[in-house]
Design a protein around this motif. Sequence first.
Motif, PDB file in Angstrom:
ATOM      1  N   VAL A 137       4.286  11.418  -1.169  1.00 43.26           N
ATOM      2  CA  VAL A 137       3.877  10.346  -2.080  1.00 43.26           C
ATOM      3  C   VAL A 137       4.053   8.984  -1.415  1.00 43.26           C
ATOM      4  O   VAL A 137       3.194   8.111  -1.538  1.00 43.26           O
ATOM      5  CB  VAL A 137       4.574  10.448  -3.450  1.00 43.26           C
ATOM      6  CG1 VAL A 137       6.034  10.094  -3.390  1.00 43.26           C
ATOM      7  CG2 VAL A 137       3.868   9.601  -4.492  1.00 43.26           C
ATOM      8  N   ASP A 138       5.135   8.793  -0.674  1.00 41.71           N
ATOM      9  CA  ASP A 138       5.310   7.544   0.071  1.00 41.71           C
ATOM     10  C   ASP A 138       4.190   7.374   1.093  1.00 41.71           C
ATOM     11  O   ASP A 138       3.643   6.276   1.264  1.00 41.71           O
ATOM     12  CB  ASP A 138       6.653   7.511   0.804  1.00 41.71           C
ATOM     13  CG  ASP A 138       7.844   7.306  -0.115  1.00 41.71           C
ATOM     14  OD1 ASP A 138       7.641   6.818  -1.250  1.00 41.71           O
ATOM     15  OD2 ASP A 138       8.975   7.633   0.301  1.00 41.71           O
ATOM     16  N   ALA A 139       3.848   8.469   1.778  1.00 43.94           N
ATOM     17  CA  ALA A 139       2.785   8.412   2.784  1.00 43.94           C
ATOM     18  C   ALA A 139       1.459   8.005   2.146  1.00 43.94           C
ATOM     19  O   ALA A 139       0.753   7.141   2.662  1.00 43.94           O
ATOM     20  CB  ALA A 139       2.645   9.764   3.487  1.00 43.94           C
ATOM     21  N   LEU A 140       1.117   8.613   1.009  1.00 42.51           N
ATOM     22  CA  LEU A 140      -0.149   8.268   0.352  1.00 42.51           C
ATOM     23  C   LEU A 140      -0.160   6.813  -0.107  1.00 42.51           C
ATOM     24  O   LEU A 140      -1.184   6.133   0.016  1.00 42.51           O
ATOM     25  CB  LEU A 140      -0.412   9.215  -0.821  1.00 42.51           C
ATOM     26  CG  LEU A 140      -0.749  10.648  -0.428  1.00 42.51           C
ATOM     27  CD1 LEU A 140      -0.829  11.536  -1.663  1.00 42.51           C
ATOM     28  CD2 LEU A 140      -2.035  10.713   0.378  1.00 42.51           C
ATOM     29  N   GLU A 141       0.967   6.323  -0.621  1.00 44.47           N
ATOM     30  CA  GLU A 141       1.032   4.914  -1.017  1.00 44.47           C
ATOM     31  C   GLU A 141       0.825   4.003   0.198  1.00 44.47           C
ATOM     32  O   GLU A 141       0.103   3.000   0.112  1.00 44.47           O
ATOM     33  CB  GLU A 141       2.369   4.619  -1.698  1.00 44.47           C
ATOM     34  CG  GLU A 141       2.469   5.232  -3.080  1.00 44.47           C
ATOM     35  CD  GLU A 141       3.847   5.126  -3.705  1.00 44.47           C
ATOM     36  OE1 GLU A 141       3.919   5.260  -4.942  1.00 44.47           O
ATOM     37  OE2 GLU A 141       4.859   4.922  -2.980  1.00 44.47           O
ATOM     38  N   GLN A 142       1.438   4.349   1.326  1.00 45.51           N
ATOM     39  CA  GLN A 142       1.274   3.542   2.537  1.00 45.51           C
ATOM     40  C   GLN A 142      -0.170   3.591   3.035  1.00 45.51           C
ATOM     41  O   GLN A 142      -0.724   2.572   3.452  1.00 45.51           O
ATOM     42  CB  GLN A 142       2.217   4.027   3.635  1.00 45.51           C
ATOM     43  CG  GLN A 142       3.666   3.707   3.357  1.00 45.51           C
ATOM     44  CD  GLN A 142       4.578   4.296   4.418  1.00 45.51           C
ATOM     45  OE1 GLN A 142       4.241   4.322   5.597  1.00 45.51           O
ATOM     46  NE2 GLN A 142       5.732   4.783   3.993  1.00 45.51           N
ATOM     47  N   ILE A 143      -0.778   4.779   2.986  1.00 45.31           N
ATOM     48  CA  ILE A 143      -2.165   4.929   3.431  1.00 45.31           C
ATOM     49  C   ILE A 143      -3.090   4.082   2.559  1.00 45.31           C
ATOM     50  O   ILE A 143      -3.967   3.378   3.060  1.00 45.31           O
ATOM     51  CB  ILE A 143      -2.562   6.421   3.428  1.00 45.31           C
ATOM     52  CG1 ILE A 143      -1.826   7.148   4.568  1.00 45.31           C
ATOM     53  CG2 ILE A 143      -4.081   6.595   3.530  1.00 45.31           C
ATOM     54  CD1 ILE A 143      -1.869   8.662   4.475  1.00 45.31           C
ATOM     55  N   ARG A 144      -2.876   4.101   1.253  1.00 45.78           N
ATOM     56  CA  ARG A 144      -3.701   3.286   0.353  1.00 45.78           C
ATOM     57  C   ARG A 144      -3.485   1.801   0.616  1.00 45.78           C
ATOM     58  O   ARG A 144      -4.416   1.007   0.528  1.00 45.78           O
ATOM     59  CB  ARG A 144      -3.420   3.623  -1.114  1.00 45.78           C
ATOM     60  CG  ARG A 144      -3.819   5.037  -1.534  1.00 45.78           C
ATOM     61  CD  ARG A 144      -5.296   5.308  -1.277  1.00 45.78           C
ATOM     62  NE  ARG A 144      -5.696   6.596  -1.783  1.00 45.78           N
ATOM     63  CZ  ARG A 144      -6.007   7.641  -1.024  1.00 45.78           C
ATOM     64  NH1 ARG A 144      -5.943   7.560   0.297  1.00 45.78           N
ATOM     65  NH2 ARG A 144      -6.390   8.778  -1.572  1.00 45.78           N
ATOM     66  N   SER A 145      -2.250   1.411   0.950  1.00 46.58           N
ATOM     67  CA  SER A 145      -1.976  -0.008   1.222  1.00 46.58           C
ATOM     68  C   SER A 145      -2.689  -0.492   2.487  1.00 46.58           C
ATOM     69  O   SER A 145      -2.884  -1.689   2.666  1.00 46.58           O
ATOM     70  CB  SER A 145      -0.470  -0.259   1.338  1.00 46.58           C
ATOM     71  OG  SER A 145       0.032   0.219   2.578  1.00 46.58           O
ATOM     72  N   LEU A 146      -3.104   0.450   3.337  1.00 45.66           N
ATOM     73  CA  LEU A 146      -3.871   0.113   4.543  1.00 45.66           C
ATOM     74  C   LEU A 146      -5.367   0.009   4.246  1.00 45.66           C
ATOM     75  O   LEU A 146      -6.162  -0.244   5.143  1.00 45.66           O
ATOM     76  CB  LEU A 146      -3.642   1.172   5.631  1.00 45.66           C
ATOM     77  CG  LEU A 146      -2.217   1.294   6.166  1.00 45.66           C
ATOM     78  CD1 LEU A 146      -2.096   2.513   7.084  1.00 45.66           C
ATOM     79  CD2 LEU A 146      -1.813   0.022   6.904  1.00 45.66           C
ATOM     80  N   GLY A 147      -5.748   0.240   2.985  1.00 44.73           N
ATOM     81  CA  GLY A 147      -7.148   0.170   2.603  1.00 44.73           C
ATOM     82  C   GLY A 147      -7.913   1.463   2.840  1.00 44.73           C
ATOM     83  O   GLY A 147      -9.141   1.476   2.794  1.00 44.73           O
ATOM     84  N   ILE A 148      -7.198   2.544   3.083  1.00 39.09           N
ATOM     85  CA  ILE A 148      -7.820   3.849   3.336  1.00 39.09           C
ATOM     86  C   ILE A 148      -7.823   4.621   2.027  1.00 39.09           C
ATOM     87  O   ILE A 148      -6.760   4.892   1.455  1.00 39.09           O
ATOM     88  CB  ILE A 148      -7.043   4.624   4.425  1.00 39.09           C
ATOM     89  CG1 ILE A 148      -7.023   3.813   5.721  1.00 39.09           C
ATOM     90  CG2 ILE A 148      -7.638   6.009   4.628  1.00 39.09           C
ATOM     91  CD1 ILE A 148      -6.030   4.310   6.749  1.00 39.09           C
TER      92      ILE A 148
END
Length: 127
Positions: free
Chosen positions: A70-81
């Motif tokens: 879940v942390d990884a997905l939040e970080q990925i979304r914060s990169l605009g992906i």
Amino acid sequence: MNEIKEVRFAHAEDEAPIRSLIETMLPRIFKGYNVKLDQADNGLTLVRLASENQYDGLITDNNMEGGDGVDALEQIRSLGINTPALFTSGRVDQDLRDRVMRISNVYMLNKPFDLLDLSNKIKEVWP
């Protein structure tokens, strides 16, 4: 001449048997496609892979050493992906479910799941 279409996934899972299952099942589900799969054993590696590559899909477990899903997905979304993602976990309480559901373009599959559950969910997310 018919070109074989390619589909690319990144998968984060710390359990080797499940990594192997995904590696075996994706080509069966995407018959007629050249399936490319990058594997990671933690969320931090998934974030790195997603930031360095273009994927058609992400699949991640949650509870992993070295960064959870879940942390990884939040970080990925914060990169605009905004690549579609399948989130799997055997320990999902309401707080975690709510947190996952706030992330865009994420679908859940609770563990344990069988091959039919996995196949159906993947076909739902990536028709």
